[in-house]
Each structure stands twice: as C-alpha cells, then as structure tokens.
Design an enzyme around this catalytic site. Sequence first.
Site, mmCIF file in Angstrom:
data_model
loop_
_atom_site.group_PDB
_atom_site.id
_atom_site.type_symbol
_atom_site.label_atom_id
_atom_site.label_comp_id
_atom_site.label_asym_id
_atom_site.label_seq_id
_atom_site.Cartn_x
_atom_site.Cartn_y
_atom_site.Cartn_z
ATOM 1 N N HIS A 67 -7.371 -6.344 0.078
ATOM 2 C CA HIS A 67 -6.732 -5.386 -0.340
ATOM 3 C C HIS A 67 -5.493 -5.579 1.147
ATOM 4 C CE1 HIS A 67 -4.092 -1.570 -0.304
ATOM 5 N NE2 HIS A 67 -3.863 -0.947 0.742
ATOM 6 N N SER B 166 0.817 -0.861 -0.134
ATOM 7 C CA SER B 166 -0.120 -0.181 0.185
ATOM 8 C C SER B 166 1.010 1.326 0.186
ATOM 9 C CB SER B 166 -0.843 -0.183 1.112
ATOM 10 O OG SER B 166 -1.971 0.770 0.773
#
Length: 255
Positions: free
Chosen positions: A231, A82
Amino acid sequence: MHFEQQGTGETVILIHGLFGSADNLNNLGRHLASHYHVVRVDVPNHGKSPHWQQMSYAKLSLAIKELMDYLQLGHCHLVGHSMGGKIAMATAQAYPDSISSVVAADISPVKYPPRHDAVFSALHSTPLSELTSRNQALQHLIACGLDEGTAMFLIKNLHKGTQGFEWRMNLHGLQQAYADLIDWPTAQLRYNGPALCVRGGDSDYVTAEHRQAFVSQFPQIQSKTIAGTGHWLHAQKPEIFNRIVADFIGKHPIE
C-alpha cells in the site's frame, strides 16, 4: 487547509492518506517541482490543518475546490494516495471542469470494510503523558501488534509541545468520521477526464472486483501496477512511482 507549495507551471495538488500529512508525498513533490507548481496539503484533521468532526467526501472535495479558488487556479491536476486518492476522485467528480487529470494511488472508488481498528486502538492507548522519547511511542505501537513500517509512519504525527508529547492529528475526529472515510457515496457520478490508478502489486486495496467501479465512474481510467510494493508504493519504490505519475500528467496538459 494548510498547504506547502513549490515550483512553477501547471498546478498539481498532492493529497496524502489517512493518518498522514503533507510531508508524505514530499518526494513526489520535489520530483514534479522542476516542471510544475506543486501544492501539498494537510487534509483537515491532519498536520497543521483545522480539526473537523465531520469529514464527508463532499465536504473534503469542496475544501480542495476552495483552495483552488484561493490560489486562483482555473484548473489543476490531482494526485492522491489512499484516502487522498478518494478525495482526488471525489473532487474530480464534483468539479470536473476544474480538474485536468486525476491520479489515485492504491485506492478504488468503492466502499471499504473497516480495517484500522488496531491502529486506532494502538494510538489511543499510547501513554503520551509518560513518554520521554519518540522511540518509546514506536515500541508501544509495535507491542500493540502494528508492523514496524506502519508504526514508524504513525509516529511522524507525534509532536512534542510545551506540555509534552501529543498527536498532531485529531485522533478523536478521525475516528468519529471513519465510517464516512471508508464509505463511497458518489458512485453514481462520473469524471470523463484522464484518470490513472497506480496500485501496489502486493496490496489488496485495489482488486479485480473493483474494475467495474472504475470503468463506470472514470471511463478513461488507465492502470499501472508496481511489482514488489504494498500500500505504501510511493515510499517503497519512489523512483518508479514518481516517473509513472509525471509521465501521465505530462501527457495531459491543462488546456
């Protein structure tokens, strides 16, 4: 930056995402440490690292390079998840001769729209002075509308000190720097070395619309998708994620 290290061999620096810490990629670190020197960092404003009011990717990539110099590393591999993936990519663009390969986990080299307003609101509204347990904080975050997985991830930042509970991360500094963290001002730069994007099959952080951004900035980019993950792909299917990363780094030894 605060860092933890283990193993010997070529160096791999692991960089966590927003609201995280060095512990987030500990599973990958243990997997790699049998063959590599692994360095896990606390990004500024997280964990035990210094608090900053500004967090541009130029400043963050310089911090990674300064850590490399401190450890006397001529070259290293970078792996980031991320926001950490953005830091890894920005560092590779800024210091290409020092980076042997880069892995970005579920993030693209693009500007993102704001998507953490609910998280910031929930964190700010947590009644820290009234807490008697971590579970109370967890229930508060869930009551604010966060899913349980995200809430459990966030309370890893909850620290009980002599004055009671407090967030270990610099929440105000992160919110002040948030516009810079979702931005991507280095789209004109290129890193011509080996690069890999590992995305979660159910995540919307890496989309088909991002392909041209990858190709133009990272001409050697490869991609892997881990089905059935979002994610948090490194936590949802760690064995597969660890194997993909290790296989990629192993194919690109430091010269």
